[in-house]
Motif scaffolding. Structure first.
Motif, PDB file in Angstrom:
ATOM      1  N   ASP A 195     -28.383  -1.090 -15.378  1.00 28.08           N
ATOM      2  CA  ASP A 195     -27.004  -1.853 -15.374  1.00 28.08           C
ATOM      3  C   ASP A 195     -26.290  -0.569 -14.842  1.00 28.08           C
ATOM      4  O   ASP A 195     -25.306  -0.858 -13.876  1.00 28.08           O
ATOM      5  CB  ASP A 195     -26.548  -2.565 -16.531  1.00 28.08           C
ATOM      6  N   GLU A 196     -26.449   0.401 -15.846  1.00 33.03           N
ATOM      7  CA  GLU A 196     -25.393   1.548 -15.376  1.00 33.03           C
ATOM      8  C   GLU A 196     -25.423   2.022 -13.939  1.00 33.03           C
ATOM      9  O   GLU A 196     -24.411   1.982 -13.361  1.00 33.03           O
ATOM     10  CB  GLU A 196     -25.401   2.633 -16.499  1.00 33.03           C
ATOM     11  N   LEU A 197     -26.599   2.141 -13.704  1.00 40.15           N
ATOM     12  CA  LEU A 197     -27.074   2.901 -12.220  1.00 40.15           C
ATOM     13  C   LEU A 197     -26.158   1.705 -11.049  1.00 40.15           C
ATOM     14  O   LEU A 197     -25.781   2.459 -10.323  1.00 40.15           O
ATOM     15  CB  LEU A 197     -28.466   3.059 -11.891  1.00 40.15           C
ATOM     16  N   ILE A 198     -26.470   0.311 -11.407  1.00 42.87           N
ATOM     17  CA  ILE A 198     -25.940  -0.433 -10.265  1.00 42.87           C
ATOM     18  C   ILE A 198     -24.627  -0.259 -10.211  1.00 42.87           C
ATOM     19  O   ILE A 198     -23.852  -0.291  -9.284  1.00 42.87           O
ATOM     20  CB  ILE A 198     -26.591  -1.914 -10.730  1.00 42.87           C
ATOM     21  N   THR A 199     -23.965  -0.320 -11.540  1.00 43.34           N
ATOM     22  CA  THR A 199     -22.600  -0.344 -11.476  1.00 43.34           C
ATOM     23  C   THR A 199     -21.940   1.071 -11.020  1.00 43.34           C
ATOM     24  O   THR A 199     -20.892   0.786 -10.298  1.00 43.34           O
ATOM     25  CB  THR A 199     -22.221  -0.304 -13.056  1.00 43.34           C
ATOM     26  N   MET A 200     -22.710   2.077 -10.894  1.00 42.60           N
ATOM     27  CA  MET A 200     -22.011   3.280 -10.246  1.00 42.60           C
ATOM     28  C   MET A 200     -21.851   3.084  -8.981  1.00 42.60           C
ATOM     29  O   MET A 200     -21.079   3.722  -8.325  1.00 42.60           O
ATOM     30  CB  MET A 200     -23.159   4.227 -10.319  1.00 42.60           C
ATOM     31  N   GLY A 201     -22.217   2.081  -8.183  1.00 41.60           N
ATOM     32  CA  GLY A 201     -21.999   2.063  -6.837  1.00 41.60           C
ATOM     33  C   GLY A 201     -20.861   1.201  -6.349  1.00 41.60           C
ATOM     34  O   GLY A 201     -20.286   0.903  -5.476  1.00 41.60           O
ATOM     35  N   HIS A 202     -20.469   0.392  -7.593  1.00 40.98           N
ATOM     36  CA  HIS A 202     -19.075  -0.336  -7.249  1.00 40.98           C
ATOM     37  C   HIS A 202     -17.785   0.165  -7.544  1.00 40.98           C
ATOM     38  O   HIS A 202     -17.681   0.944  -8.408  1.00 40.98           O
ATOM     39  CB  HIS A 202     -19.299  -1.547  -8.287  1.00 40.98           C
ATOM     40  N   VAL A 203     -16.832  -0.247  -6.465  1.00 36.00           N
ATOM     41  CA  VAL A 203     -15.698   0.436  -6.524  1.00 36.00           C
ATOM     42  C   VAL A 203     -14.492  -0.534  -7.343  1.00 36.00           C
ATOM     43  O   VAL A 203     -14.691  -1.718  -6.928  1.00 36.00           O
ATOM     44  CB  VAL A 203     -15.185   0.765  -5.148  1.00 36.00           C
ATOM     45  N   SER A 204     -13.759   0.058  -8.013  1.00 39.11           N
ATOM     46  CA  SER A 204     -12.851  -0.700  -8.864  1.00 39.11           C
ATOM     47  C   SER A 204     -11.853  -1.019  -7.913  1.00 39.11           C
ATOM     48  O   SER A 204     -11.338  -0.212  -7.101  1.00 39.11           O
ATOM     49  CB  SER A 204     -12.310   0.162  -9.966  1.00 39.11           C
ATOM     50  N   VAL A 205     -11.397  -2.365  -7.956  1.00 35.04           N
ATOM     51  CA  VAL A 205     -10.222  -2.595  -7.004  1.00 35.04           C
ATOM     52  C   VAL A 205      -8.940  -3.109  -8.097  1.00 35.04           C
ATOM     53  O   VAL A 205      -9.230  -3.829  -8.857  1.00 35.04           O
ATOM     54  CB  VAL A 205     -10.667  -3.937  -6.232  1.00 35.04           C
ATOM     55  N   VAL A 206      -8.051  -2.672  -7.563  1.00 34.80           N
ATOM     56  CA  VAL A 206      -6.543  -2.967  -8.533  1.00 34.80           C
ATOM     57  C   VAL A 206      -6.219  -4.346  -8.097  1.00 34.80           C
ATOM     58  O   VAL A 206      -6.121  -4.574  -7.094  1.00 34.80           O
ATOM     59  CB  VAL A 206      -5.739  -1.943  -8.112  1.00 34.80           C
ATOM     60  N   THR A 207      -6.092  -5.206  -9.136  1.00 31.49           N
ATOM     61  CA  THR A 207      -5.497  -6.336  -8.947  1.00 31.49           C
ATOM     62  C   THR A 207      -4.136  -6.750  -9.294  1.00 31.49           C
ATOM     63  O   THR A 207      -3.738  -7.788  -9.521  1.00 31.49           O
ATOM     64  CB  THR A 207      -6.442  -7.500  -9.590  1.00 31.49           C
ATOM     65  N   ALA A 208      -3.197  -5.759  -9.138  1.00 32.63           N
ATOM     66  CA  ALA A 208      -1.990  -5.890  -9.527  1.00 32.63           C
ATOM     67  C   ALA A 208      -1.155  -4.970  -8.584  1.00 32.63           C
ATOM     68  O   ALA A 208      -1.475  -4.195  -7.690  1.00 32.63           O
ATOM     69  CB  ALA A 208      -1.599  -5.453 -10.856  1.00 32.63           C
ATOM     70  N   SER A 209       0.392  -5.186  -8.712  1.00 31.86           N
ATOM     71  CA  SER A 209       1.079  -4.302  -8.044  1.00 31.86           C
ATOM     72  C   SER A 209       1.129  -2.886  -8.087  1.00 31.86           C
ATOM     73  O   SER A 209       0.557  -2.523  -9.185  1.00 31.86           O
ATOM     74  CB  SER A 209       2.822  -4.736  -8.355  1.00 31.86           C
ATOM     75  N   PRO A 210       1.582  -2.034  -7.073  1.00 31.38           N
ATOM     76  CA  PRO A 210       1.465  -0.666  -7.441  1.00 31.38           C
ATOM     77  C   PRO A 210       2.329  -0.133  -8.755  1.00 31.38           C
ATOM     78  O   PRO A 210       1.892   0.810  -9.364  1.00 31.38           O
ATOM     79  CB  PRO A 210       2.095  -0.049  -6.005  1.00 31.38           C
ATOM     80  N   GLU A 211       3.401  -0.906  -8.846  1.00 30.88           N
ATOM     81  CA  GLU A 211       4.158  -0.651  -9.963  1.00 30.88           C
ATOM     82  C   GLU A 211       3.425  -0.771 -11.239  1.00 30.88           C
ATOM     83  O   GLU A 211       3.353   0.298 -12.297  1.00 30.88           O
ATOM     84  CB  GLU A 211       5.449  -1.336 -10.403  1.00 30.88           C
ATOM     85  N   ALA A 212       2.511  -1.765 -11.368  1.00 25.69           N
ATOM     86  CA  ALA A 212       1.573  -2.019 -12.675  1.00 25.69           C
ATOM     87  C   ALA A 212       0.399  -0.907 -12.761  1.00 25.69           C
ATOM     88  O   ALA A 212       0.302  -0.706 -13.840  1.00 25.69           O
ATOM     89  CB  ALA A 212       1.265  -3.532 -12.640  1.00 25.69           C
ATOM     90  N   ALA A 213      -0.010  -0.704 -11.492  1.00 22.77           N
ATOM     91  CA  ALA A 213      -1.018   0.411 -11.429  1.00 22.77           C
ATOM     92  C   ALA A 213      -0.464   1.653 -12.013  1.00 22.77           C
ATOM     93  O   ALA A 213      -0.821   2.593 -12.613  1.00 22.77           O
ATOM     94  CB  ALA A 213      -1.617   0.659 -10.188  1.00 22.77           C
ATOM     95  N   ALA A 214       0.811   2.115 -11.584  1.00 18.56           N
ATOM     96  CA  ALA A 214       1.374   3.249 -12.042  1.00 18.56           C
ATOM     97  C   ALA A 214       1.710   3.362 -13.651  1.00 18.56           C
ATOM     98  O   ALA A 214       1.627   4.428 -14.308  1.00 18.56           O
ATOM     99  CB  ALA A 214       2.573   3.647 -11.433  1.00 18.56           C
ATOM    100  N   ASP A 215       2.096   2.160 -14.203  1.00 15.88           N
ATOM    101  CA  ASP A 215       2.337   2.366 -15.580  1.00 15.88           C
ATOM    102  C   ASP A 215       1.281   1.892 -16.514  1.00 15.88           C
ATOM    103  O   ASP A 215       1.332   1.436 -17.737  1.00 15.88           O
ATOM    104  CB  ASP A 215       3.854   1.339 -15.925  1.00 15.88           C
ATOM    105  N   GLY A 216       0.229   1.706 -15.763  1.00 13.45           N
ATOM    106  CA  GLY A 216      -1.117   1.485 -16.623  1.00 13.45           C
ATOM    107  C   GLY A 216      -1.320  -0.030 -17.247  1.00 13.45           C
ATOM    108  O   GLY A 216      -2.402  -0.319 -17.974  1.00 13.45           O
ATOM    109  N   THR A 217      -0.658  -0.964 -16.492  1.00 14.79           N
ATOM    110  CA  THR A 217      -0.898  -2.297 -16.954  1.00 14.79           C
ATOM    111  C   THR A 217      -1.624  -3.155 -15.834  1.00 14.79           C
ATOM    112  O   THR A 217      -2.081  -4.362 -16.189  1.00 14.79           O
ATOM    113  CB  THR A 217       0.471  -3.067 -17.077  1.00 14.79           C
ATOM    114  N   ALA A 218      -2.052  -2.598 -14.832  1.00 16.50           N
ATOM    115  CA  ALA A 218      -3.125  -3.276 -13.728  1.00 16.50           C
ATOM    116  C   ALA A 218      -4.187  -3.327 -14.516  1.00 16.50           C
ATOM    117  O   ALA A 218      -4.736  -2.604 -15.181  1.00 16.50           O
ATOM    118  CB  ALA A 218      -2.949  -2.329 -12.349  1.00 16.50           C
ATOM    119  N   THR A 219      -4.996  -4.487 -13.918  1.00 15.07           N
ATOM    120  CA  THR A 219      -6.347  -4.793 -14.352  1.00 15.07           C
ATOM    121  C   THR A 219      -7.404  -4.301 -13.003  1.00 15.07           C
ATOM    122  O   THR A 219      -6.967  -4.393 -12.059  1.00 15.07           O
ATOM    123  CB  THR A 219      -6.665  -6.177 -14.595  1.00 15.07           C
TER     124      THR A 219
END
Length: 182
Positions: A156-180
């Motif tokens: 599971d870990e090895l498979i996950t290593m190839g997945h890129v996280s995608v930010v699903t919130a605005s850049p402001e939310a990403a900046a203040d840590g509230t993005a998922t």
């Protein structure tokens, strides 16, 4: 006529995973051969769409684990399709397999003999990327429920290593840590 019927019945829904390499689906399939079928590739235990490091682990583990635990690998036939990654991702997977194998080695008193005993462990690059996965699978001395759970977690870990996280919130939310991330 019965051979033709067998060939029609041998598909990803009817195959039971078995150890070893098979010439055709009618003879059975290991987890990686099933992956080649699911990927729509020629029947092989080395599908082009799969990461060779993960493939090396799955091939070796498939052949070493008992019949019941082998069936737990069925879902990985689908999950490994499309895991071939960049050189950086595959090197990271290779390193993780070597670390994982070293953790297994430290848990027992006698180290494996088939690979150089050094720290960190070395794998001959001429053997290919799948050697690290094979080494990790072979580092399991006894197949127990605990080691099986650890092996599945590693996959599971090895498979996950190839997945890129995608930010699903605005850049402001990403900046203040509230993005998922997904």
């Amino acid at each position: 006529m019965s051979e033709q019927r067998e060939a029609q019945q041998a598909n990803h829904q009817t195959i039971r995973l078995s150890k070893g390499k098979h010439a055709a689906p009618t003879e059975g399939a290991c987890v990686m051969e099933l992956a080649s079928m699911l990927a729509g590739e020629p029947f092989s235990d080395r599908p082009a769409s799969a990461c060779p490091v993960i493939g090396g682990f799955l091939r070796a583990y498939n052949d070493r684990v008992d019949e019941d635990r082998r069936q737990d690998l069925y879902r990985y036939a689908a999950e490994v399709v499309g895991t071939r990654g960049t050189a950086e991702v595959e090197r990271a997977r290779e390193s993780r397999c070597l670390e994982w194998a070293e953790e297994r080695r430290r848990e027992r008193s006698r180290p494996l003999r088939w690979i150089a005993r050094s720290s960190p462990p070395l794998v001959d690059r001429r053997l290919g990327l799948d050697a690290a996965g094979t080494y990790a699978a072979r580092s399991i001395r006894r197949h127990t429920d605990r080691s099986h759970a650890a092996a599945l977690a590693l996959i599971d870990e090895l498979i996950t290593m190839g997945h890129v996280s995608v930010v699903t919130a605005s850049p402001e939310a990403a900046a203040d840590g509230t993005a998922t991330t997904v």
